[in-house]
Write an enzyme that holds these catalytic residues in place. Structure first.
Site, mmCIF file in Angstrom:
data_model
loop_
_atom_site.group_PDB
_atom_site.id
_atom_site.type_symbol
_atom_site.label_atom_id
_atom_site.label_comp_id
_atom_site.label_asym_id
_atom_site.label_seq_id
_atom_site.Cartn_x
_atom_site.Cartn_y
_atom_site.Cartn_z
ATOM 1 N N LYS A 10 0.839 -1.197 0.000
ATOM 2 C CA LYS A 10 0.000 0.000 0.000
ATOM 3 C C LYS A 10 0.876 1.250 0.000
ATOM 4 O O LYS A 10 0.628 2.200 -0.760
ATOM 5 C CB LYS A 10 -0.917 0.006 1.216
ATOM 6 C CG LYS A 10 -1.833 1.229 1.284
ATOM 7 C CD LYS A 10 -2.550 1.357 2.603
ATOM 8 C CE LYS A 10 -1.626 1.838 3.702
ATOM 9 N NZ LYS A 10 -2.356 2.282 4.919
ATOM 10 N N ARG A 15 2.809 6.042 -3.004
ATOM 11 C CA ARG A 15 3.914 6.912 -3.411
ATOM 12 C C ARG A 15 4.107 6.863 -4.921
ATOM 13 O O ARG A 15 4.367 7.888 -5.561
ATOM 14 C CB ARG A 15 5.200 6.490 -2.687
ATOM 15 C CG ARG A 15 5.219 6.876 -1.213
ATOM 16 C CD ARG A 15 6.242 6.048 -0.431
ATOM 17 N NE ARG A 15 6.383 6.494 0.956
ATOM 18 C CZ ARG A 15 5.499 6.244 1.920
ATOM 19 N NH1 ARG A 15 4.403 5.549 1.631
ATOM 20 N NH2 ARG A 15 5.699 6.671 3.149
ATOM 21 N N ARG A 109 -8.442 11.844 12.027
ATOM 22 C CA ARG A 109 -6.988 11.686 12.070
ATOM 23 C C ARG A 109 -6.299 13.029 11.782
ATOM 24 O O ARG A 109 -6.739 13.815 10.941
ATOM 25 C CB ARG A 109 -6.526 10.616 11.080
ATOM 26 C CG ARG A 109 -7.112 9.252 11.416
ATOM 27 C CD ARG A 109 -6.642 8.179 10.479
ATOM 28 N NE ARG A 109 -5.210 7.921 10.618
ATOM 29 C CZ ARG A 109 -4.560 7.016 9.895
ATOM 30 N NH1 ARG A 109 -5.222 6.277 9.010
ATOM 31 N NH2 ARG A 109 -3.258 6.836 10.066
ATOM 32 N N SER A 156 5.199 9.769 9.779
ATOM 33 C CA SER A 156 6.231 10.028 8.774
ATOM 34 C C SER A 156 5.615 10.485 7.460
ATOM 35 O O SER A 156 6.315 11.014 6.594
ATOM 36 C CB SER A 156 7.071 8.775 8.554
ATOM 37 O OG SER A 156 6.279 7.733 7.998
ATOM 38 N N GLN A 157 4.304 10.282 7.291
ATOM 39 C CA GLN A 157 3.649 10.698 6.046
ATOM 40 C C GLN A 157 3.722 12.206 5.846
ATOM 41 O O GLN A 157 3.714 12.687 4.711
ATOM 42 C CB GLN A 157 2.198 10.231 6.025
ATOM 43 C CG GLN A 157 2.047 8.723 5.861
ATOM 44 C CD GLN A 157 0.608 8.268 5.920
ATOM 45 O OE1 GLN A 157 -0.309 9.085 6.018
ATOM 46 N NE2 GLN A 157 0.399 6.972 5.859
ATOM 47 N N SER A 182 8.583 6.207 12.512
ATOM 48 C CA SER A 182 8.505 5.315 11.338
ATOM 49 C C SER A 182 9.489 5.730 10.245
ATOM 50 O O SER A 182 9.141 5.817 9.054
ATOM 51 C CB SER A 182 7.074 5.277 10.788
ATOM 52 O OG SER A 182 6.155 4.842 11.773
ATOM 53 N N ASP A 297 3.326 -0.329 12.508
ATOM 54 C CA ASP A 297 2.151 -0.954 11.891
ATOM 55 C C ASP A 297 2.065 -2.442 12.211
ATOM 56 O O ASP A 297 0.998 -3.047 12.077
ATOM 57 C CB ASP A 297 2.160 -0.758 10.369
ATOM 58 C CG ASP A 297 1.528 0.566 9.961
ATOM 59 O OD1 ASP A 297 0.956 1.249 10.830
ATOM 60 O OD2 ASP A 297 1.594 0.921 8.775
ATOM 61 N N LYS A 324 -3.807 6.247 14.610
ATOM 62 C CA LYS A 324 -3.984 5.550 13.329
ATOM 63 C C LYS A 324 -5.479 5.477 13.017
ATOM 64 O O LYS A 324 -6.246 6.341 13.423
ATOM 65 C CB LYS A 324 -3.349 4.161 13.404
ATOM 66 C CG LYS A 324 -1.845 4.180 13.647
ATOM 67 C CD LYS A 324 -1.094 4.580 12.392
ATOM 68 C CE LYS A 324 0.406 4.397 12.541
ATOM 69 N NZ LYS A 324 1.131 4.654 11.279
ATOM 70 N N ARG A 369 -6.135 -3.533 10.400
ATOM 71 C CA ARG A 369 -5.022 -4.226 11.060
ATOM 72 C C ARG A 369 -5.479 -4.947 12.331
ATOM 73 O O ARG A 369 -4.883 -5.948 12.714
ATOM 74 C CB ARG A 369 -3.875 -3.258 11.346
ATOM 75 C CG ARG A 369 -3.316 -2.621 10.084
ATOM 76 C CD ARG A 369 -1.839 -2.373 10.116
ATOM 77 N NE ARG A 369 -1.408 -1.735 8.884
ATOM 78 C CZ ARG A 369 -1.157 -2.372 7.756
ATOM 79 N NH1 ARG A 369 -1.297 -3.695 7.702
ATOM 80 N NH2 ARG A 369 -0.781 -1.726 6.671
#
Length: 414
Positions: A10, A15, A109, A156-157, A182, A297, A324, A369
């Site tokens: 994903k 990206r 979020r 980190s996104q 991350s 994750d 998350k 998850r």
């Protein structure tokens, strides 16, 4: 010996879609992940005026270095954090007015560190309701570039979005990072930017990205290492069982493959080859203390198998998992208690005692998850069910079928 085919990553697919949309020319993405998140990202690109051609094995994207082909667009980001954080950043490099909204889950979020940094770079960006959350509107006029400070301690996104933007600015970017979680995901971003013809330099805590744009290419998507963690964990909790995942080996871009080293510390046998990784369950799964900041994750995966260890399992430095799709620390603790397992938690840690879980319904909070992790618990605990099993469509629509097939094979092998 089960050989499990894992869908595409994903993180890499998202990206790659950004890079393809920003590149000069037509990019072909080979074996991209097809899930709700990535389909939502592709649909967002279409709404911004990009052509995205989709076949079962490849996607083709017509890049537009100058930005979106339309001057106005309304983009729905669904549940996808990468979609909700990357697409407004991509749109900022163009010219026009672009509105972004998302699901109720994604609206909760945070993204304020990113949108604050974009504003510091001169982007006209306004949150329509709660500050730092969707919905938002970008009135884009290109981005000059320059220096900016970013706190990426939640995700980190935020840093990835700015790095991806860098080559599209007129002067490039120098990003001073005060905190980062991350970090391996940032390594993925930099490696992929280089594959599309851009460069990133690291100078202490700063990342320097020169202008110059991207070149179109053909880019293969490797299997998702986070998704693979459930299948590796299944082998680890099944004495004598062995699972091999092809396409994930020493050359993998994904830090989450490091989860197999956690399993190795617990007593599983692990072999990481050039293009495949194998995990074999042994007679004992040991307890341990492990910091999972860089591979957070996979924290729920470890939490879900922790009761089967011979000693306590303590997972530390995972505060970011609280923001998350749900508060994953709390979700794991609540569900383990539902199964009769002893658990304690703190702001950034969870400790799980050995035990014998009993069947119960898992409260998923709509988090893929949580479902996939506790499916592994279900290998040794009859009677586990889920209040929303279909939420796996976010990243792996065929998970339940694939895991049922693995379960039948592991049962035959025992």
């Amino acid at each position: 010996m089960p050989v499990v085919t894992i869908p595409g990553s994903k993180s890499i697919t998202a990206r790659a879609l950004f890079l393809a949309a920003a590149a000069d020319g037509v990019t072909t993405l080979v074996r991209p992940l097809r899930s709700d998140d990535t389909e939502g990202f592709a649909e967002g690109l279409v709404r911004l005026g990009h052509r995205v051609g989709r076949t079962p094995d490849a996607w083709q994207v017509d890049g537009r270095p100058q930005g979106p082909a339309v001057s106005e667009a309304d983009v729905y980001c669904r549940d996808g954090a990468t979609t909700a954080r990357f697409l407004p950043t991509l749109a900022a490099a163009g010219r026009g007015t672009y509105r972004f909204d998302a699901s109720p889950q994604m609206r909760r979020r945070p993204l304020l560190p990113l949108t604050r940094a974009l504003r510091d770079l001169g982007v006209d960006l306004r949150h329509e309701q709660a500050e730092g959350h969707h919905p938002l509107t970008v009135r884009a006029a290109g981005v000059e570039g320059g220096e900016v400070t970013l706190d990426a301690g939640q995700s980190s996104q935020y840093l990835t979005a700015l790095l991806l933007l860098g080559p599209l600015t007129r002067k490039g970017l120098r990003i001073h990072v005060t905190d980062l979680v991350s970090a391996p995901y940032v390594d993925i971003t930099i490696a992929m930017m280089r594959a599309f013809g851009a460069e990133v330099a690291r100078e202490g805590e700063a990342f320097v990205v020169p202008p110059g744009g991207y070149r179109a290419t053909t880019y293969p998507i490797e299997p998702d290492a986070s998704t693979a963690s459930y299948f590796f964990a299944a082998a680890a909790v099944t004495p004598g069982a062995e699972v091999t995942v092809p396409g994930l080996g020493r050359g993998s871009l994904q830090g989450d493959l490091g989860f197999v080293e956690v399993l190795r510390r617990m007593g599983a046998e692990v072999s990481v080859g050039s293009d495949a990784t194998t995990v074999r369950g042994t007679d004992e799964l040991r307890g341990l203390t492990v910091a999972m900041r860089d591979i957070s994750d996979t924290m729920p995966t470890l939490a879900a198998i922790a009761p089967f260890a011979s000693g306590p399992v303590r997972i530390e430095d995972v505060a970011n998992t609280r923001v998350k799709e749900c508060d994953r620390l709390q979700a794991c603790a609540e569900n383990l208690r539902r199964l009769g397992v002893g658990v304690d938690t703190g702001p950034d840690w969870i400790e799980i005692l050995p035990g014998t879980p009993t069947g119960a319904e898992i409260r998923t909070y709509g988090d893929h998850r949580v479902v996939m992790s506790f499916a592994v618990t279900g290998l040794r605990t009859p009677g586990i069910s889920f209040d929303d099993p279909a939420c796996v469509r976010k990243t792996f629509p065929g998970f339940h079928e694939a895991f049922a097939e693995l379960r039948s094979v592991l049962g035959d092998d025992r």
